[in-house]
Scaffold this active site. Structure first.
Site, PDB file in Angstrom:
ATOM      1  N   ASN A   7     -24.357  60.342  23.667  1.00  0.00           N
ATOM      2  CA  ASN A   7     -23.106  61.035  23.740  1.00  0.00           C
ATOM      3  C   ASN A   7     -21.955  60.297  22.827  1.00  0.00           C
ATOM      4  O   ASN A   7     -21.697  59.214  23.111  1.00  0.00           O
ATOM      5  CB  ASN A   7     -22.567  61.050  25.049  1.00  0.00           C
ATOM      6  N   ARG A  99     -24.960  65.076  22.334  1.00  0.00           N
ATOM      7  CA  ARG A  99     -23.774  65.987  22.442  1.00  0.00           C
ATOM      8  C   ARG A  99     -23.038  66.338  21.183  1.00  0.00           C
ATOM      9  O   ARG A  99     -23.078  65.093  20.504  1.00  0.00           O
ATOM     10  CB  ARG A  99     -22.674  65.377  23.382  1.00  0.00           C
ATOM     11  N   HIS A 187     -15.045  70.815  25.094  1.00  0.00           N
ATOM     12  CA  HIS A 187     -15.546  70.532  26.652  1.00  0.00           C
ATOM     13  C   HIS A 187     -16.374  71.243  27.139  1.00  0.00           C
ATOM     14  O   HIS A 187     -16.437  71.383  28.435  1.00  0.00           O
ATOM     15  CB  HIS A 187     -14.186  70.251  27.140  1.00  0.00           C
ATOM     16  N   ARG A 248      -2.716  63.610  21.420  1.00  0.00           N
ATOM     17  CA  ARG A 248      -2.559  64.697  20.800  1.00  0.00           C
ATOM     18  C   ARG A 248      -1.648  65.427  21.296  1.00  0.00           C
ATOM     19  O   ARG A 248      -1.218  65.455  22.677  1.00  0.00           O
ATOM     20  CB  ARG A 248      -3.766  65.619  20.916  1.00  0.00           C
ATOM     21  N   GLU A 391     -21.623  65.176  31.837  1.00  0.00           N
ATOM     22  CA  GLU A 391     -21.901  65.577  30.787  1.00  0.00           C
ATOM     23  C   GLU A 391     -23.353  65.300  30.398  1.00  0.00           C
ATOM     24  O   GLU A 391     -24.251  66.120  29.942  1.00  0.00           O
ATOM     25  CB  GLU A 391     -20.892  65.431  29.538  1.00  0.00           C
TER      26      GLU A 391
END
Length: 405
Positions: A7, A99, A187, A248, A391
């Site tokens: 990942n 990922r 996501h 962000r 994940e």
């Protein structure tokens, strides 16, 4: 089946090894046999290697110089060497899952990685410059260490491929559509896992539920999920769109960018830095992109930190409201990722706005560090779940299914 997961992040590469029985039901995530992580310093001159095993063995080392790929290769060697050894040799690994943040329009499902897939991931790096190149480094490190072991790309954008055009296409000139400028969403691995896990926890059919999943970490996004499919989401063409995040900005008036370019002579590089690295919680609070540090500053009377909190909550509530409109109602609200899982205050502040729906949060359950449980009251019309997103396990499941087919 032994499944290795990589990942990749912009400043880290996380990895874990699962062993999945052939007759597995693939329900709750098992504990990994081995977990590794490489953290790079800002100038990438030092790599911090952290490894732990299910048996409790650990390794912590600092490596200077060399390449990122070499650091990942070294981390992988600890699978079969030294105190953290859990397999006899790397060739015992059956498949490696990665990922990959951006799959564009062509990669809507997990795929076996070929030279063509690698080229596509590289080409899409201009849309995910902090992540797609890092994923490629991991793929190449595996090729170097494990030879021709099957590798699988699981795309963060894939789950949102079901967005209707009305939600996915921007209201600019139609030429943008032809250029691939559209809402991709991100996501997706987390949103997909959490929606399926929510149905499992509640003992309900996923296809019968209207779900909003709130992935709130350093990056933040919401997804509206109906009949198990993503029909709306807050992140867009890039992961910069939508909610206010750690550093962000999230959605802003695009006229601000035009103004800054005309009046302040901002370059594309400076705009990119400001919007991605110097905005959000960090930009408003002047303290940190990390919510606990912002909260600490609030307790000391810091006005800007309080403003950052208020803005974050306002935009989260607004985002949930827009997802409500897309779904036409709500059965389940899910909170996940670092802030979603750990901040009782954010969950409470978000839920307070939706009491008019009959949503009632149980204060005691909410404060009691919940994991994979319902924190709504018994008489709440909306179930509120806190779910630990997994994940890596979701990627492992997709690898298992792909190879079994």
């Amino acid at each position: 089946m032994k499944v290795l997961i990589l990942n990749a992040g912009s400043s880290s590469q996380k990895s874990c090894l699962y062993e999945i029985p052939d007759d597995a039901l693939l329900t709750e995530a098992p504990q990994p046999l081995w977990e590794g992580k490489v953290n790079w310093t800002q100038d990438r001159s030092v790599a911090e290697i952290e490894v732990k095993t299910a048996g409790g063995e650990t390794l912590n080392e600092s490596i200077y110089g060399d390449s990122r790929q070499a650091h990942v290769t070294y981390m992988l060697y600890t699978l079969s060497r030294g105190a953290t050894k859990v397999i006899g040799q790397l060739s015992e690994i059956d498949v490696v899952g990665h990922r990959v943040v951006h799959g564009g329009q062509n990669y809507r499902h997990s795929v076996i990685i070929t030279e063509e897939v690698k080229q596509a991931i590289a080409k899409l790096s201009n849309l995910a410059p902090a992540h797609n190149p890092a994923a490629l480094e991991g793929i190449e490190a595996i090729e170097k260490s494990l030879g021709d072991v099957p590798q699988v790309a699981v795309f963060d954008t894939g789950f949102h491929a079901t967005l209707p055009d009305a939600a996915a296409i921007y209201p600019g000139p139609y030429e943008w559509v032809e250029q691939g400028i559209r809402r991709y969403g991100f996501h997706g691995i987390s949103h997909q896992y959490c929606s399926a896990r929510a149905a499992q926890i509640l003992g309900r059919d996923l296809a019968s539920l209207r779900i909003i999943t709130c992935h709130l970490g350093n990056g933040c996004s919401l997804a509206a999920i109906k009949n198990g499919r993503s029909i709306d989401t807050t992140m867009g063409f890039t992961p910069l769109d939508g909610l206010m995040m750690g550093s962000r900005s999230g959605s802003i008036d695009p006229g601000i960018i035009v103004h800054l370019m005309r009046q302040s002579d901002y370059s594309a590089e400076r705009l990119d830095y400001v919007l991605n690295k110097a905005s959000g919680l960090r930009g408003i609070s002047g303290v940190s992109s990390d919510l606990p540090q912002v909260i600490e500053a609030i307790t000391q009377g810091n006005y800007r930190a309080q403003l950052a909190w208020d803005m974050y909550v306002h935009r989260l509530r607004s985002g949930i409201g827009s997802m409500l409109a897309s779904l036409g109602g709500l059965d389940v609200l899910v909170f996940t990722a670092g802030i979603g899982e750990k901040s009782a205050g954010i969950r409470q502040a978000a839920c307070e706005a939706f009491g008019f729906l009959g949503l009632k949060l149980d204060p005691e359950k909410n404060q009691n560090k919940p994991v994979d449980i319902d924190v709504a009251t018994a008489d709440s019309t909306v179930r509120v779940l806190v779910i630990h997103t997994q994940e890596d396990w979701a990627i492992a499941q997709q690898c298992w299914h792909l190879l079994k087919r």
